[in-house]
Every structure is written in C-alpha cells, then in structure tokens.
Design a protein around this motif. Structure first.
Motif, PDB file in Angstrom:
ATOM      1  N   PHE A  27      60.843  99.137   1.769  1.00  0.00           N
ATOM      2  CA  PHE A  27      60.178  98.241   0.823  1.00  0.00           C
ATOM      3  C   PHE A  27      61.196  97.270   0.253  1.00  0.00           C
ATOM      4  CE2 PHE A  27      58.854  96.919  -3.383  1.00  0.00           C
ATOM      5  CZ  PHE A  27      57.596  96.413  -3.113  1.00  0.00           C
ATOM      6  N   GLU A  28      60.855  96.005   0.285  1.00  0.00           N
ATOM      7  CA  GLU A  28      61.726  94.955  -0.262  1.00  0.00           C
ATOM      8  C   GLU A  28      60.865  93.918  -0.967  1.00  0.00           C
ATOM      9  OE1 GLU A  28      64.310  93.166   2.630  1.00  0.00           O
ATOM     10  OE2 GLU A  28      64.824  95.080   3.517  1.00  0.00           O
ATOM     11  N   TYR A  29      61.442  93.281  -1.963  1.00  0.00           N
ATOM     12  CA  TYR A  29      60.753  92.164  -2.614  1.00  0.00           C
ATOM     13  C   TYR A  29      61.778  91.123  -3.036  1.00  0.00           C
ATOM     14  CZ  TYR A  29      62.213  94.120  -7.125  1.00  0.00           C
ATOM     15  OH  TYR A  29      62.955  94.591  -8.187  1.00  0.00           O
ATOM     16  N   ASN A  30      61.310  89.881  -3.127  1.00  0.00           N
ATOM     17  CA  ASN A  30      62.172  88.786  -3.549  1.00  0.00           C
ATOM     18  C   ASN A  30      61.348  87.843  -4.422  1.00  0.00           C
ATOM     19  OD1 ASN A  30      63.683  86.438  -3.837  1.00  0.00           O
ATOM     20  ND2 ASN A  30      64.657  86.682  -1.847  1.00  0.00           N
ATOM     21  N   PRO A  31      61.579  87.877  -5.747  1.00  0.00           N
ATOM     22  CA  PRO A  31      60.833  86.999  -6.642  1.00  0.00           C
ATOM     23  C   PRO A  31      61.478  85.624  -6.831  1.00  0.00           C
ATOM     24  CG  PRO A  31      62.138  88.511  -7.929  1.00  0.00           C
ATOM     25  CD  PRO A  31      62.375  88.862  -6.477  1.00  0.00           C
ATOM     26  N   SER A  32      62.545  85.341  -6.088  1.00  0.00           N
ATOM     27  CA  SER A  32      63.277  84.082  -6.267  1.00  0.00           C
ATOM     28  C   SER A  32      62.368  82.881  -6.066  1.00  0.00           C
ATOM     29  CB  SER A  32      64.444  83.995  -5.288  1.00  0.00           C
ATOM     30  OG  SER A  32      65.347  85.048  -5.520  1.00  0.00           O
ATOM     31  N   LYS A  33      62.608  81.856  -6.855  1.00  0.00           N
ATOM     32  CA  LYS A  33      61.817  80.626  -6.781  1.00  0.00           C
ATOM     33  C   LYS A  33      62.515  79.518  -5.993  1.00  0.00           C
ATOM     34  CE  LYS A  33      58.677  81.993  -9.858  1.00  0.00           C
ATOM     35  NZ  LYS A  33      57.489  82.595  -9.330  1.00  0.00           N
ATOM     36  N   PHE A  34      63.848  79.656  -5.850  1.00  0.00           N
ATOM     37  CA  PHE A  34      64.610  78.582  -5.206  1.00  0.00           C
ATOM     38  C   PHE A  34      65.668  79.147  -4.268  1.00  0.00           C
ATOM     39  CE2 PHE A  34      63.283  77.025  -9.346  1.00  0.00           C
ATOM     40  CZ  PHE A  34      62.613  75.867  -8.989  1.00  0.00           C
ATOM     41  N   THR A  35      66.018  78.369  -3.271  1.00  0.00           N
ATOM     42  CA  THR A  35      67.161  78.641  -2.403  1.00  0.00           C
ATOM     43  C   THR A  35      68.171  77.535  -2.660  1.00  0.00           C
ATOM     44  OG1 THR A  35      65.799  79.678  -0.714  1.00  0.00           O
ATOM     45  CG2 THR A  35      67.929  78.830  -0.005  1.00  0.00           C
ATOM     46  N   ARG A  36      69.402  77.917  -2.877  1.00  0.00           N
ATOM     47  CA  ARG A  36      70.448  76.924  -3.145  1.00  0.00           C
ATOM     48  C   ARG A  36      71.488  76.942  -2.035  1.00  0.00           C
ATOM     49  NH1 ARG A  36      69.519  79.516  -8.007  1.00  0.00           N
ATOM     50  NH2 ARG A  36      68.310  78.226  -9.447  1.00  0.00           N
ATOM     51  N   GLN A  37      71.987  75.763  -1.744  1.00  0.00           N
ATOM     52  CA  GLN A  37      73.033  75.619  -0.739  1.00  0.00           C
ATOM     53  C   GLN A  37      74.141  74.752  -1.324  1.00  0.00           C
ATOM     54  OE1 GLN A  37      71.692  74.034   2.998  1.00  0.00           O
ATOM     55  NE2 GLN A  37      73.742  73.898   3.819  1.00  0.00           N
ATOM     56  N   THR A  38      75.350  75.239  -1.214  1.00  0.00           N
ATOM     57  CA  THR A  38      76.497  74.490  -1.716  1.00  0.00           C
ATOM     58  C   THR A  38      76.722  73.265  -0.840  1.00  0.00           C
ATOM     59  OG1 THR A  38      77.502  76.495  -2.582  1.00  0.00           O
ATOM     60  CG2 THR A  38      78.981  74.619  -2.212  1.00  0.00           C
ATOM     61  N   LEU A  39      76.968  72.130  -1.477  1.00  0.00           N
ATOM     62  CA  LEU A  39      77.256  70.877  -0.776  1.00  0.00           C
ATOM     63  C   LEU A  39      78.734  70.551  -0.946  1.00  0.00           C
ATOM     64  CD1 LEU A  39      74.157  68.815  -1.959  1.00  0.00           C
ATOM     65  CD2 LEU A  39      74.434  70.050   0.202  1.00  0.00           C
ATOM     66  N   SER A  40      79.462  70.613   0.153  1.00  0.00           N
ATOM     67  CA  SER A  40      80.900  70.337   0.132  1.00  0.00           C
ATOM     68  C   SER A  40      81.202  69.127   0.991  1.00  0.00           C
ATOM     69  CB  SER A  40      81.691  71.536   0.681  1.00  0.00           C
ATOM     70  OG  SER A  40      81.477  72.663  -0.121  1.00  0.00           O
ATOM     71  N   GLY A  41      82.248  68.443   0.628  1.00  0.00           N
ATOM     72  CA  GLY A  41      82.734  67.323   1.420  1.00  0.00           C
ATOM     73  C   GLY A  41      84.200  67.533   1.743  1.00  0.00           C
ATOM     74  N   GLN A  42      84.800  66.565   2.393  1.00  0.00           N
ATOM     75  CA  GLN A  42      86.212  66.690   2.749  1.00  0.00           C
ATOM     76  C   GLN A  42      87.119  66.647   1.531  1.00  0.00           C
ATOM     77  OE1 GLN A  42      86.503  63.592   5.758  1.00  0.00           O
ATOM     78  NE2 GLN A  42      86.576  65.186   7.324  1.00  0.00           N
ATOM     79  N   ASP A  43      86.582  66.133   0.428  1.00  0.00           N
ATOM     80  CA  ASP A  43      87.400  66.044  -0.778  1.00  0.00           C
ATOM     81  C   ASP A  43      87.117  67.159  -1.793  1.00  0.00           C
ATOM     82  OD1 ASP A  43      84.865  65.172  -1.356  1.00  0.00           O
ATOM     83  OD2 ASP A  43      85.512  63.472  -2.585  1.00  0.00           O
ATOM     84  N   GLY A  44      86.238  68.110  -1.455  1.00  0.00           N
ATOM     85  CA  GLY A  44      85.971  69.220  -2.363  1.00  0.00           C
ATOM     86  C   GLY A  44      84.491  69.569  -2.439  1.00  0.00           C
ATOM     87  N   VAL A  45      84.182  70.426  -3.380  1.00  0.00           N
ATOM     88  CA  VAL A  45      82.802  70.847  -3.596  1.00  0.00           C
ATOM     89  C   VAL A  45      82.113  69.810  -4.470  1.00  0.00           C
ATOM     90  CG1 VAL A  45      81.329  72.639  -4.595  1.00  0.00           C
ATOM     91  CG2 VAL A  45      83.428  73.279  -3.380  1.00  0.00           C
ATOM     92  N   HIS A  46      80.939  69.333  -4.009  1.00  0.00           N
ATOM     93  CA  HIS A  46      80.220  68.278  -4.719  1.00  0.00           C
ATOM     94  C   HIS A  46      79.109  68.823  -5.619  1.00  0.00           C
ATOM     95  CE1 HIS A  46      81.388  65.458  -1.173  1.00  0.00           C
ATOM     96  NE2 HIS A  46      82.406  65.677  -1.989  1.00  0.00           N
ATOM     97  N   GLY A  47      78.612  69.979  -5.301  1.00  0.00           N
ATOM     98  CA  GLY A  47      77.500  70.541  -6.082  1.00  0.00           C
ATOM     99  C   GLY A  47      76.623  71.379  -5.162  1.00  0.00           C
ATOM    100  N   TYR A  48      75.321  71.326  -5.381  1.00  0.00           N
ATOM    101  CA  TYR A  48      74.413  72.112  -4.548  1.00  0.00           C
ATOM    102  C   TYR A  48      73.076  71.419  -4.396  1.00  0.00           C
ATOM    103  CZ  TYR A  48      72.250  73.688  -8.937  1.00  0.00           C
ATOM    104  OH  TYR A  48      71.624  73.743 -10.151  1.00  0.00           O
TER     105      TYR A  48
END
Length: 122
Positions: A27-48
């Motif tokens: 049995f598994e459940y996931n109540p999450s409302k969003f999926t987030r992905q980190t957005l990185s560039g060659q100069d660093g992490v920009h956000g998500y």
C-alpha cells in the motif's frame, strides 16, 4: 481494546466506494500537489520549475471471487478510504485507475493504482 499508540505499521484496511477489498500489501499513497525540478545552468543553480501532479493511491489486492479485473479497470470516479496502523486515514476522492491491472493466479493478487485530484491524510 488496548491503546496502540506505539504501533506505526503492519495493518491497513481499504475500501472503494464503501466496499472493502482484501489488501495483500504494497500500500502506498502520495498526496503531493506538485512535482519540482531543479533548473541549473552552466553558471550555477537558477531555481526550480513546478508542475501540478495528481495524488495517487496504490496497493496489491487479493483476487477474490467478488472482484474482477474489469471492475477495477472501469473505476473512473471512486472514493478510496484507507485506515492505517498508525491511526492515519487516507482519502482519495474522484479517483480513476491507471495502468493495466493483471491478475496473477499463482498467489491470487492484482496490483492496482489510482490517481486523482485529491488525496489527503488525516
């Protein structure tokens, strides 16, 4: 009945639209409302980035005489209620089955997964 305040896992009961099903496990459940992905560039992490995702409930059911794969496959607007050993109640509203459900004759099990707009834990 004794108070089981230390029990965290081990038992669960599942109903679909008020009908009880034998829950084998997984049995598994996931109540999450969003999926987030980190957005990185060659100069660093920009956000998500953030995209909506459905809630989900899944488990392995026992293939009993009153359960058919066709019934599981036709579920498109059901309410799932699960009561867990730790005292939580998981509720999925307006759920539909996804993926194919296949009955296994060696152990009489069917894996099923539902998704929907609302999965809550109380």
């Amino acid at each position: 009945m004794a108070d089981n305040t230390n029990r965290l896992a081990g038992t669960a009961n599942v109903t679909v639209d008020g009908k009880s099903y034998m829950l084998v496990g997984d049995f598994e459940y996931n109540p999450s409302k969003f999926t987030r992905q980190t957005l990185s560039g060659q100069d660093g992490v920009h956000g998500y980035s953030e995209t909506p995702r459905p809630g989900s409930i899944s488990g392995t059911l026992r293939d009993s005489a009153d359960l058919t794969v066709a019934d599981l496959n036709s579920m498109t607007n059901v309410t799932i209620v699960a009561e867990l050993a730790n005292g939580k109640t998981i509720i999925g509203r307006n759920m539909w089955t996804i993926e194919d459900q296949t009955a296994k004759s060696t152990d009489a099990t069917i894996e099923v997964k539902w998704e929907g707009l609302s999965v809550t834990e109380n």
